[in-house]
Design an enzyme around this catalytic site. Structure first.
Site, PDB file in Angstrom:
ATOM      1  CB  THR A 172       3.006   1.590  19.960  1.00  0.00           C
ATOM      2  OG1 THR A 172       3.218   0.181  20.070  1.00  0.00           O
ATOM      3  CG2 THR A 172       4.323   2.326  19.809  1.00  0.00           C
ATOM      4  CE1 TYR A 201     -11.904 -10.572   5.439  1.00  0.00           C
ATOM      5  CE2 TYR A 201     -11.497  -8.285   6.024  1.00  0.00           C
ATOM      6  CZ  TYR A 201     -11.188  -9.406   5.287  1.00  0.00           C
ATOM      7  OH  TYR A 201     -10.138  -9.360   4.409  1.00  0.00           O
ATOM      8  CE  LYS A 240      -4.197  -1.885   2.071  1.00  0.00           C
ATOM      9  NZ  LYS A 240      -5.231  -1.686   3.093  1.00  0.00           N
ATOM     10  CG  ASN A 243      -7.746   0.940  -0.694  1.00  0.00           C
ATOM     11  OD1 ASN A 243      -7.931   2.006  -1.277  1.00  0.00           O
ATOM     12  ND2 ASN A 243      -8.713   0.282  -0.111  1.00  0.00           N
ATOM     13  N   GLY A 300     -17.230  -6.194  10.582  1.00  0.00           N
ATOM     14  CA  GLY A 300     -16.122  -5.843   9.682  1.00  0.00           C
ATOM     15  C   GLY A 300     -16.328  -6.194   8.220  1.00  0.00           C
TER      16      GLY A 300
END
Ligand code: NAP
Length: 282
Positions: free
Chosen positions: A156, A225, A67, A88, A246
């Protein structure tokens, strides 16, 4: 006209995109095909992209791990994809390759399709858990749609802070540790789970402990998903939250890509249910 579409990535053999886009072609009455172009890490990426150019595809999707890598090969990148830092979907417009990111917009479409009242309430208190590529696209789309309170919780902190930099003046974003966020869960109207925790084959895992209570009437959304009913969603539902799945994001991001390639609106009634059955059969 015979449309030629493709998906590049690695691995892509189990992708559902061919099924989705073939359905779209059929539903719009257009002719065409959607090919899987698996590019293994040991292959020359530049060579495979040149091959794709020579075949004059009308458009293609890009999935992990390419991507970002695709960007230097494009003639233009949309403002949204530039801000997200990932492409994408690529559209071939008269030989010019233009990069877009349809993930976030597809997510927001899928959510508002199921819960139309969301688009009317820009003051909803939203939390995104996770700060990977998908979270970045979703955050960007929500900010662009004018939602004003979107917090980000992540393992993070620096990754969450990097996403929060995409905010505009009108949006308020707090960055939280996962521990702090878990204390604040009952304050949110919409919680979007974007980490990979709970994905098959680790479907028994969840970023949420069992005892977290949700705000009554709030929505829990998981972009995983596989499985569709994640442990996070099951726990949220038990606590009285509404759920959003999802696989609908997968469908709507593809719908937006198809629109960019063909300039046609695609009716997708019944497809979420069909997609669900396919995924549950895997
Ligand atoms: P990514 O860029 O790899 O990001 C993964 C995120 O998960 C990061 O925020 C990471 O936290 C967090 N994470 C991973 N393991 C963790 C752990 N053990 N504890 C706490 N946090 C953890 O992935 P992505 O591309 O954003 O995709 C994320 C998920 O979304 C995947 O399951 C993917 O299949 C799904 N997805 C679905 C759709 C759809 O159409 N429905 C589209 C795209 C992605 P750190 O920042 O701390 O590393």
């Amino acid at each position: 006209m015979d449309f030629k579409f493709a998906l590049i990535g690695y691995p892509v053999q189990h992708s559902l995109s061919p099924w989705i886009h073939e359905q779209f072609l059929e539903r719009t009455g257009l002719n065409g095909s959607y090919m899987l172009e698996e590019i293994a890490p040991e292959q020359s990426f530049a060579q495979r992209i040149t091959d794709l150019r020579n075949r004059s595809v009308n458009g293609f999707n890009v999935t992990v791990p390419y991507k970002q890598k695709i960007i230097p090969f494009l003639d233009e990148v949309s403002d949204g994809a530039k801000q997200i830092g990932a492409v994408n979907t690529v559209v071939n417009r008269d030989g010019k390759w233009i990069g877009y990111n349809t993930d976030g917009k597809g997510y927001v479409r899928s959510l508002c399709e199921q819960y139309p009242e969301i688009s009317q309430n820009k003051a909803l208190k939203i939390a995104i858990i996770g700060s990977g590529g998908a979270a970045r696209g979703i955050y960007h789309a929500l900010v662009t749609e004018g939602f004003r309170f979107i917090d980000i919780a992540n393992r993070t902190i620096s990754n969450a802070e990097a996403i929060a930099k995409l905010q505009q003046d009108q949006t308020n974003t707090m960055v939280l540790s996962l521990e702090t966020f878990m204390q604040a869960v009952p304050e949110y109207d919409l919680i979007i789970q974007t980490t990979s925790i709970g994905m098959k084959p680790n479907q028994e895992q969840s970023i949420f402990p069992t005892d977290v209570s949700f705000k009554p009437g709030s929505i829990a959304s998981d972009i995983i998903y596989q499985p569709i009913e994640t442990t996070f969603l099951k726990r949220a539902q038990k606590q009285g939250a509404l759920v959003h799945y999802g696989h609908t994001m997968l469908l709507y991001q593809a719908q937006y890509a198809f629109e960019l390639w063909t300039n046609r609106q695609v009716p997708i009634e019944g497809m979420a249910e069909q997609l669900r059955r396919i995924l549950e059969g895997r």
